[in-house]
Design an enzyme around this catalytic site. Structure first.
Site, mmCIF file in Angstrom:
data_model
loop_
_atom_site.group_PDB
_atom_site.id
_atom_site.type_symbol
_atom_site.label_atom_id
_atom_site.label_comp_id
_atom_site.label_asym_id
_atom_site.label_seq_id
_atom_site.Cartn_x
_atom_site.Cartn_y
_atom_site.Cartn_z
ATOM 1 N N HIS A 271 49.631 -1.421 -20.661
ATOM 2 C CA HIS A 271 49.123 -1.788 -19.489
ATOM 3 C C HIS A 271 50.161 -1.388 -18.274
ATOM 4 O O HIS A 271 51.385 -1.553 -18.560
ATOM 5 C CB HIS A 271 48.926 -3.113 -19.470
ATOM 6 C CG HIS A 271 48.364 -3.830 -18.063
ATOM 7 N ND1 HIS A 271 48.697 -3.962 -16.994
ATOM 8 C CD2 HIS A 271 46.748 -4.017 -18.004
ATOM 9 C CE1 HIS A 271 47.863 -4.447 -16.108
ATOM 10 N NE2 HIS A 271 46.582 -4.322 -16.767
ATOM 11 N N GLU B 200 42.647 2.498 -16.118
ATOM 12 C CA GLU B 200 42.799 1.521 -15.011
ATOM 13 C C GLU B 200 43.842 2.085 -13.894
ATOM 14 O O GLU B 200 44.930 2.200 -14.030
ATOM 15 C CB GLU B 200 43.720 0.335 -15.674
ATOM 16 C CG GLU B 200 42.833 -0.628 -16.651
ATOM 17 C CD GLU B 200 43.418 -1.896 -16.725
ATOM 18 O OE1 GLU B 200 42.568 -3.050 -16.569
ATOM 19 O OE2 GLU B 200 44.752 -2.288 -16.631
HETATM 20 P P1 13P Z 1 41.803 -6.848 -11.923
HETATM 21 O O1 13P Z 1 40.489 -7.000 -12.534
HETATM 22 O O2 13P Z 1 42.286 -8.135 -11.294
HETATM 23 O O3 13P Z 1 41.791 -5.730 -10.956
HETATM 24 O O4 13P Z 1 42.944 -6.413 -13.019
HETATM 25 C C1 13P Z 1 42.418 -5.387 -13.983
HETATM 26 C C2 13P Z 1 43.555 -5.313 -14.867
HETATM 27 O O5 13P Z 1 44.634 -5.060 -14.756
HETATM 28 C C3 13P Z 1 43.254 -5.572 -16.513
HETATM 29 O O6 13P Z 1 43.945 -5.439 -17.310
#
Ligand code: 13P
Length: 250
Positions: free
Chosen positions: A95, A164
């Site tokens: 992450h 992400e």
């Molecule tokens: P948000 O949905 O708060 O943007 O976060 C995404 C995230 O980092 C999930 O791992």
């Protein structure tokens, strides 16, 4: 059997036992679809309790990170072996918040994936560009490198990659549908020798935009931060995914 989608809620460093029981109450009305796996990813100390209270349900439980070694002198770290022992179904690795605050490098992530697979846990491997890389028009190359260095080629277990974009996390901004489609297709091409691959999207997914995100052909689910803390909203997002997939059955 591998489901079509995965919808996972990453609680990050939020909530505790009280909220876990609240979640369980909200999800009493949860109707699981065989097409979409649901997973909650709470902080470490409540994973075991979560597994216990959801044992008769189809709610999966994950962890937000782990070490790649199975044991040893790593103060404060958690082993994939222990996570497997307590029944953890999924573990996030790489992450962006772990990459920047806890030095999870591409090599670290790759080794963690290998250990997780060894312990029959499904990895959710996060990749995503910074605002700066995007500004420089370097998203494509950045993701390509991150994917090739973080994801081992595994042919006998499910691998989940979560795209992400860092600038989309918690910001309320999301890439265009075309951008998501392009990057998901790139990830799929880079990893085309992995037979069981799921590519999901994360970054500001909420009840309002999830329908549009799920309808992007290459999106096979979502990794949700903020909106997963609102349990009614999280359930609504799941149900929206079910509705979308059911629309193909008629
Ligand atoms: P948000 O949905 O708060 O943007 O976060 C995404 C995230 O980092 C999930 O791992």
């Amino acid at each position: 059997m591998i489901s079509i989608m995965l919808i996972a809620g990453n609680w990050k460093m939020n909530y505790g036992l009280k909220e876990l029981y609240d979640f369980s109450n909200t999800f009493k009305s949860f109707e699981p679809s065989k097409d979409i796996d649901l997973c909650i990813i709470p902080p470490f100390p409540i994973i075991k309790e979560a597994k216990h209270i959801f044992q008769e349900t189809k709610i999966n439980v994950g962890a937000q990170c782990c070490h790649y070694k199975l044991e040893g002198s790593f103060t404060g770290d958690v082993s994939p072996k222990l996570l497997s022992e307590i029944g953890c179904d999924y573990v996030i690795t790489g992450h962006s918040e772990r990459r920047s605050n806890h030095f999870e490098t591409n090599a670290y992530v790759k080794n963690t994936v290998l250990s997780l697979i060894n312990k029959n846990i499904t990895p959710i491997i996060c990749v995503g560009e910074t605002q700066e890389e995007k500004r420089k028009g370097n998203t494509f190359n950045f993701i390509k490198k991150q994917v090739s260095e973080s994801v081992p080629i595994i042919n006998d277990a499910l691998i989940v990659v979560a795209y992400e974009p860092i600038w989309a996390i918690g910001s309320g901004n999301i890439p265009s549908e075309e951008e998501i489609e392009k990057i998901h297709n790139l990830i799929r091409e880079e990893l085309n020798s992995i037979p069981y691959l799921k590519v999901i999207y994360g970054g500001s997914v909420n009840e309002k935009n999830c329908k549009e995100i799920f309808s992007i052909p290459s999106v096979e689910g979502a990794l949700i931060g903020g909106a997963s803390l609102n349990f009614k909203e999280f359930l609504a997002i799941y149900n929206s995914g079910v509705k979308y997939l059911n629309s193909f059955k008629r």
